[in-house]
Design an enzyme around this catalytic site. Sequence first.
Site, PDB file in Angstrom:
ATOM      1  N   ASP A 109       0.861  -1.181   0.000  1.00 46.98           N
ATOM      2  CA  ASP A 109       0.000   0.000   0.000  1.00 46.98           C
ATOM      3  C   ASP A 109       0.898   1.233   0.000  1.00 46.98           C
ATOM      4  O   ASP A 109       1.704   1.424   0.915  1.00 46.98           O
ATOM      5  CB  ASP A 109      -0.900  -0.001   1.235  1.00 46.98           C
ATOM      6  CG  ASP A 109      -2.238   0.665   0.972  1.00 46.98           C
ATOM      7  OD1 ASP A 109      -2.248   1.722   0.322  1.00 46.98           O
ATOM      8  OD2 ASP A 109      -3.272   0.125   1.411  1.00 46.98           O
ATOM      9  N   ASP A 215      -2.975   4.753  -2.642  1.00 49.62           N
ATOM     10  CA  ASP A 215      -4.035   5.393  -1.862  1.00 49.62           C
ATOM     11  C   ASP A 215      -4.411   6.750  -2.456  1.00 49.62           C
ATOM     12  O   ASP A 215      -3.538   7.570  -2.755  1.00 49.62           O
ATOM     13  CB  ASP A 215      -3.538   5.557  -0.423  1.00 49.62           C
ATOM     14  CG  ASP A 215      -4.609   6.075   0.510  1.00 49.62           C
ATOM     15  OD1 ASP A 215      -5.626   5.379   0.681  1.00 49.62           O
ATOM     16  OD2 ASP A 215      -4.422   7.174   1.065  1.00 49.62           O
ATOM     17  N   GLU A 272      -6.500   3.912  -6.118  1.00 52.83           N
ATOM     18  CA  GLU A 272      -7.783   4.277  -5.504  1.00 52.83           C
ATOM     19  C   GLU A 272      -8.183   5.652  -6.042  1.00 52.83           C
ATOM     20  O   GLU A 272      -7.433   6.621  -5.902  1.00 52.83           O
ATOM     21  CB  GLU A 272      -7.646   4.320  -3.984  1.00 52.83           C
ATOM     22  CG  GLU A 272      -8.960   4.632  -3.285  1.00 52.83           C
ATOM     23  CD  GLU A 272      -8.800   4.839  -1.792  1.00 52.83           C
ATOM     24  OE1 GLU A 272      -9.730   4.490  -1.045  1.00 52.83           O
ATOM     25  OE2 GLU A 272      -7.749   5.364  -1.367  1.00 52.83           O
ATOM     26  N   HIS A 347     -11.012  -2.540   3.505  1.00 49.94           N
ATOM     27  CA  HIS A 347     -10.806  -2.010   4.850  1.00 49.94           C
ATOM     28  C   HIS A 347     -11.626  -0.762   5.127  1.00 49.94           C
ATOM     29  O   HIS A 347     -11.720  -0.342   6.289  1.00 49.94           O
ATOM     30  CB  HIS A 347      -9.321  -1.697   5.042  1.00 49.94           C
ATOM     31  CG  HIS A 347      -8.834  -0.621   4.117  1.00 49.94           C
ATOM     32  ND1 HIS A 347      -8.713  -0.819   2.758  1.00 49.94           N
ATOM     33  CD2 HIS A 347      -8.461   0.664   4.341  1.00 49.94           C
ATOM     34  CE1 HIS A 347      -8.286   0.299   2.188  1.00 49.94           C
ATOM     35  NE2 HIS A 347      -8.120   1.206   3.128  1.00 49.94           N
ATOM     36  N   ASP A 348     -12.196  -0.150   4.099  1.00 50.16           N
ATOM     37  CA  ASP A 348     -12.987   1.073   4.255  1.00 50.16           C
ATOM     38  C   ASP A 348     -14.490   0.829   4.134  1.00 50.16           C
ATOM     39  O   ASP A 348     -15.256   1.796   4.174  1.00 50.16           O
ATOM     40  CB  ASP A 348     -12.577   2.105   3.194  1.00 50.16           C
ATOM     41  CG  ASP A 348     -11.257   2.780   3.506  1.00 50.16           C
ATOM     42  OD1 ASP A 348     -10.855   2.781   4.684  1.00 50.16           O
ATOM     43  OD2 ASP A 348     -10.620   3.299   2.564  1.00 50.16           O
TER      44      ASP A 348
END
Length: 602
Positions: A109, A215, A272, A347-348
Amino acid sequence: MATQRKIQSSPANAAWWKEASVYQIYPASFKDSNGDGIGDIPGIISELDYLKALGVDLVWLSPILQSPQVDMGYDVSDYYQIHPPYGTIEDVDALIEGLHQRGMRYVMDLVVNHTSDQHEWFKRSRSSRDDEYRDWYIWKKPRYDANGVRQPPNNWSAYFGGSAWQYDETTGEYYLHLFAPEQPDLNWENPKVRSAVHQIMRYWLDKGVSGFRMDVINMVSKDQSFPDAPVTDTNTPWQHGAMYYCCGPRLHEYLQELGAILKEYDAFSVGEMPNVYDPAEIGKAVGFNRGELAMAFQFEIMDIDHGPAGKFSPHDYRMSDLKQIVTKWQHFMYQNEGWNALYLENHDQGRTISRFTSAGPEDRATAGKMLATFLGLQGGTPFVYQGQEIGMVNVPEAWGIEKFRDIETLNHWDEMKATYPDDMELHKVTLEQFRVKSRDNGRTPMQWTSDKFAGFTTAPNGPWIDVHDDYEDWNAASQVVNPNSVFQHWAKVLSLRKTYKDLFVYGLYKLVDEANNDLFAYLRAYEGQSALVLANFTGKEVSWNVPAEAISILQNGAVLLENYNNHCPILQDGVVAIKPFESFVMFLDCPSARVGTGVGKL
């Protein structure tokens, strides 16, 4: 259709990452090896055979780099060190080696839109207006209103509440933070910042990382005039300025710089990209010959149940909404030589079974399998989030606000109560929405066994966030050995993608029975092969009047996969009875339909 097929899947557009599947790990919640209540890298290493049995190819870890953990690692204070509770650089080396030994690869990440305010770059930047690192972040002078009161440079809001600008007493200016105040945004206009990012990428690629999940990568380029956002919510002075910082004027220039490095290493990438609903914009980032990203996470499905007041307000979506979103992106990516990143959980996000179905305990496994079939056989690369493969669900209904740990959730609660202190109904609805959409739903510990704390930790006081109370019945140990489990169904879905690679990876997609409000059905086709994928999203039996385009598959095809054991769909007078949450895949192979160009028809 034939011409479109040539565009969609020419041999030149084949890529190893298109044929792969990805498993996402949230390190704090995966497995604790040392009894401190926090998951760690040695814990991940201990379960690599589990991941191999599932059949995934890439393993993506949410951030493991050194961090104060204001936002669970998405606030990096050192890009070259590991967050101590997670382990060491040597542990990462062992993880990469263990993955490679099993034919899998590691995806890191990469969080480079912003850093932690504890990063040395920012400490230097805020120390003086004259420091050489000052321009590594985005600093602006205050504005003053008619009464002479100091105001932020513009009215942009932060994702975690309040203004996106933080005043710094030391130098008398504001810095931009699109997330928490402890997450200052980097200034990508500064070539030294970009060079530092490139150096970070090369360091980890040289260590054996096979690619990156990037991200909020579409936020790195901002409109340099930093204008006020249009006022859409008169209840707050802070407005959503995404139009000025999502997909800004230099985004694709920056992505091409990253893409050149990725190409050099033949590395994987997924960006993302929130707040982007125009496929053409994402298409620029993921076009096969654009030299930017391999694929991107778009958020249309994730936003489908967001209400008029935002994420934590309710909204009832329709099946037609879901069909429109899926089909739009399937068609666009194929026609424009792009690629989809397929996901329903991460995870979100909340857990899929809880969020997108009404399944009770008796239908939970069936619904979990149905969602796996629906997602995993679309065109694109599927992402499985830890626990999704065993049918984990959202936090229990008994959870009160004291159980939640997520900064977004807690800040929203405090802001909502401060603004509407006496609106008890709003308080109740908001808490209900937390149990559906809070990021903590996906962050409860992985349920490994029926032992105490689900086998996640031996810590006497338990893990950093509560284990779901259903772990005795829902855990990996019981599912791995059960041929009819959700885990084994996911393994079959991922295996089908490999066995019928041309069909399920590179084949055409076509929506079937668009008007049906209960069923989601689509066709995949490649040369003379075709498959019908059907998913009943409801808890009721549905009589399906089969459209003409699917009749031949149901009459002559073979069942490749189903979620009711040994149940074959039976066609009678053009109608099939579909059980609650049923899904199946019917396959038809017609060699005579194949032509020399490799072009099939739907």
